[in-house]
Design a protein around this motif. Sequence first.
Motif, PDB file in Angstrom:
ATOM      1  N   GLU A  44       0.790  -1.362   0.150  1.00  8.15           N
ATOM      2  CA  GLU A  44       0.164   0.083  -0.142  1.00  8.15           C
ATOM      3  C   GLU A  44       0.972   1.302  -0.052  1.00  8.15           C
ATOM      4  OE1 GLU A  44      -3.672   1.732   2.687  1.00  8.15           O
ATOM      5  OE2 GLU A  44      -2.227   0.751   3.733  1.00  8.15           O
ATOM      6  N   SER A  45       2.113   1.093   0.468  1.00  8.52           N
ATOM      7  CA  SER A  45       2.979   2.254   0.769  1.00  8.52           C
ATOM      8  C   SER A  45       3.658   2.626  -0.596  1.00  8.52           C
ATOM      9  CB  SER A  45       3.923   2.234   1.693  1.00  8.52           C
ATOM     10  OG  SER A  45       3.153   1.975   3.083  1.00  8.52           O
ATOM     11  N   LEU A  46       3.613   1.399  -1.556  1.00  9.67           N
ATOM     12  CA  LEU A  46       4.691   1.572  -2.596  1.00  9.67           C
ATOM     13  C   LEU A  46       3.762   1.710  -4.121  1.00  9.67           C
ATOM     14  CD1 LEU A  46       7.314  -0.784  -1.903  1.00  9.67           C
ATOM     15  CD2 LEU A  46       7.758   1.723  -1.700  1.00  9.67           C
ATOM     16  N   ILE A  47       2.883   0.949  -3.781  1.00  6.25           N
ATOM     17  CA  ILE A  47       2.275   0.613  -5.312  1.00  6.25           C
ATOM     18  C   ILE A  47       0.905   1.728  -5.695  1.00  6.25           C
ATOM     19  CG2 ILE A  47       0.407  -1.193  -6.485  1.00  6.25           C
ATOM     20  CD1 ILE A  47       3.420  -2.325  -5.821  1.00  6.25           C
ATOM     21  N   ASP A  48       1.314   2.272  -6.966  1.00  3.20           N
ATOM     22  CA  ASP A  48       0.133   3.030  -7.507  1.00  3.20           C
ATOM     23  C   ASP A  48       0.229   2.878  -8.911  1.00  3.20           C
ATOM     24  OD1 ASP A  48       2.200   4.476  -8.660  1.00  3.20           O
ATOM     25  OD2 ASP A  48       2.465   6.020  -7.192  1.00  3.20           O
ATOM     26  N   ARG A  49      -0.652   3.738  -9.664  1.00  2.29           N
ATOM     27  CA  ARG A  49      -0.867   3.563 -11.038  1.00  2.29           C
ATOM     28  C   ARG A  49       0.379   3.491 -12.016  1.00  2.29           C
ATOM     29  NH1 ARG A  49      -4.533   8.728 -12.072  1.00  2.29           N
ATOM     30  NH2 ARG A  49      -3.060  10.025 -11.091  1.00  2.29           N
ATOM     31  N   GLU A  50       1.223   3.988 -11.430  1.00  2.00           N
ATOM     32  CA  GLU A  50       2.654   3.960 -12.213  1.00  2.00           C
ATOM     33  C   GLU A  50       3.546   2.974 -11.718  1.00  2.00           C
ATOM     34  OE1 GLU A  50       4.378   8.029 -11.687  1.00  2.00           O
ATOM     35  OE2 GLU A  50       2.583   8.883 -11.881  1.00  2.00           O
ATOM     36  N   CYS A  51       3.293   1.967 -11.185  1.00  2.00           N
ATOM     37  CA  CYS A  51       4.252   0.955 -10.806  1.00  2.00           C
ATOM     38  C   CYS A  51       3.266  -0.381 -11.594  1.00  2.00           C
ATOM     39  CB  CYS A  51       4.062   0.471  -9.375  1.00  2.00           C
ATOM     40  SG  CYS A  51       4.625   1.866  -8.438  1.00  2.00           S
ATOM     41  N   SER A  52       4.535  -1.267 -11.817  1.00  2.25           N
ATOM     42  CA  SER A  52       4.213  -2.479 -12.140  1.00  2.25           C
ATOM     43  C   SER A  52       4.651  -3.713 -11.009  1.00  2.25           C
ATOM     44  CB  SER A  52       5.107  -2.851 -13.503  1.00  2.25           C
ATOM     45  OG  SER A  52       6.318  -2.859 -13.225  1.00  2.25           O
ATOM     46  N   PHE A  53       3.751  -4.646 -11.397  1.00  2.13           N
ATOM     47  CA  PHE A  53       3.958  -5.800 -10.159  1.00  2.13           C
ATOM     48  C   PHE A  53       3.917  -7.040 -10.582  1.00  2.13           C
ATOM     49  CE2 PHE A  53      -0.416  -4.937  -9.809  1.00  2.13           C
ATOM     50  CZ  PHE A  53      -0.813  -6.181  -9.286  1.00  2.13           C
ATOM     51  N   HIS A  54       4.513  -8.010  -9.723  1.00  3.65           N
ATOM     52  CA  HIS A  54       4.211  -9.401 -10.039  1.00  3.65           C
ATOM     53  C   HIS A  54       4.044 -10.181  -9.023  1.00  3.65           C
ATOM     54  CE1 HIS A  54       4.684 -13.199 -12.487  1.00  3.65           C
ATOM     55  NE2 HIS A  54       4.964 -13.835 -11.348  1.00  3.65           N
ATOM     56  N   VAL A  55       2.835 -11.082  -8.540  1.00  2.60           N
ATOM     57  CA  VAL A  55       2.599 -11.520  -7.260  1.00  2.60           C
ATOM     58  C   VAL A  55       2.294 -13.142  -7.898  1.00  2.60           C
ATOM     59  CG1 VAL A  55       0.885 -12.042  -5.676  1.00  2.60           C
ATOM     60  CG2 VAL A  55       1.220  -9.750  -6.228  1.00  2.60           C
ATOM     61  N   GLU A  56       3.053 -14.042  -7.254  1.00  2.00           N
ATOM     62  CA  GLU A  56       2.849 -15.374  -7.563  1.00  2.00           C
ATOM     63  C   GLU A  56       2.087 -15.865  -6.181  1.00  2.00           C
ATOM     64  OE1 GLU A  56       6.950 -16.923  -7.931  1.00  2.00           O
ATOM     65  OE2 GLU A  56       6.979 -16.132 -10.013  1.00  2.00           O
ATOM     66  N   ASP A  57       1.231 -16.829  -6.930  1.00  2.75           N
ATOM     67  CA  ASP A  57       0.513 -17.954  -5.780  1.00  2.75           C
ATOM     68  C   ASP A  57      -0.575 -16.940  -4.822  1.00  2.75           C
ATOM     69  OD1 ASP A  57       1.414 -19.878  -7.285  1.00  2.75           O
ATOM     70  OD2 ASP A  57       3.299 -20.112  -6.048  1.00  2.75           O
ATOM     71  N   ASP A  58      -1.032 -15.802  -5.092  1.00  2.38           N
ATOM     72  CA  ASP A  58      -1.994 -15.093  -4.314  1.00  2.38           C
ATOM     73  C   ASP A  58      -2.868 -14.309  -4.920  1.00  2.38           C
ATOM     74  OD1 ASP A  58      -3.325 -13.761  -2.044  1.00  2.38           O
ATOM     75  OD2 ASP A  58      -1.424 -13.713  -1.015  1.00  2.38           O
TER      76      ASP A  58
END
Length: 181
Positions: A44-58
């Motif tokens: 929540e402190s880092l992610i916003d619409r300018e970021c990309s992310f990858h989540v595995e198994d959740d």
Amino acid sequence: MTLSLLPTADDSRTNATFEEMMWALSRPGIIRTLPAGGLAAMAESLIDRECSFHVEDDVEFEQALKRSGARAVSLSEADYVFTVIDTQDKVSRHAVLRTGTLAYPDEAATLFAPARFGFGQGLHLTGPGIKDSVTIAVDGIDSSFWQMRERAIRYPLGFDVYLVDGDSIIGLPRSTKIEVL
């Protein structure tokens, strides 16, 4: 009409979380305590619409991050990677993490992984932000991860790591040298 410029409770929590994260990277190997929320609060402190992310198994956590407007991308493209690295097979998949470029080392990925502090494999840490050295014990991270990390890092290239144990975190910037005991 008077506008209030006081931070909300959410603002205060995310700011305090971000501050603890910064201290964790500034003082590698020292356990920092988040105000609440563990991994979710960090995201929540880092992610916003300018970021990309990858989540595995959740899937639930991935859906929550998508609601922030951030983009879910492949492992090799992600700014932030949220994963479990407790087996050699899982570790080997992460050899594709972004390490930045010489012109833009800040384009490297940041990896977040659950761990248990005070148990398991001993790690001897040296480098910037560490007076002399620090020794920690971490469980839940396959031993092959430390070898993969060492091969990937050619400072200033590399990726930063946050190990997360509930509301406690340890930051391991790419500048930290890690010797497995």
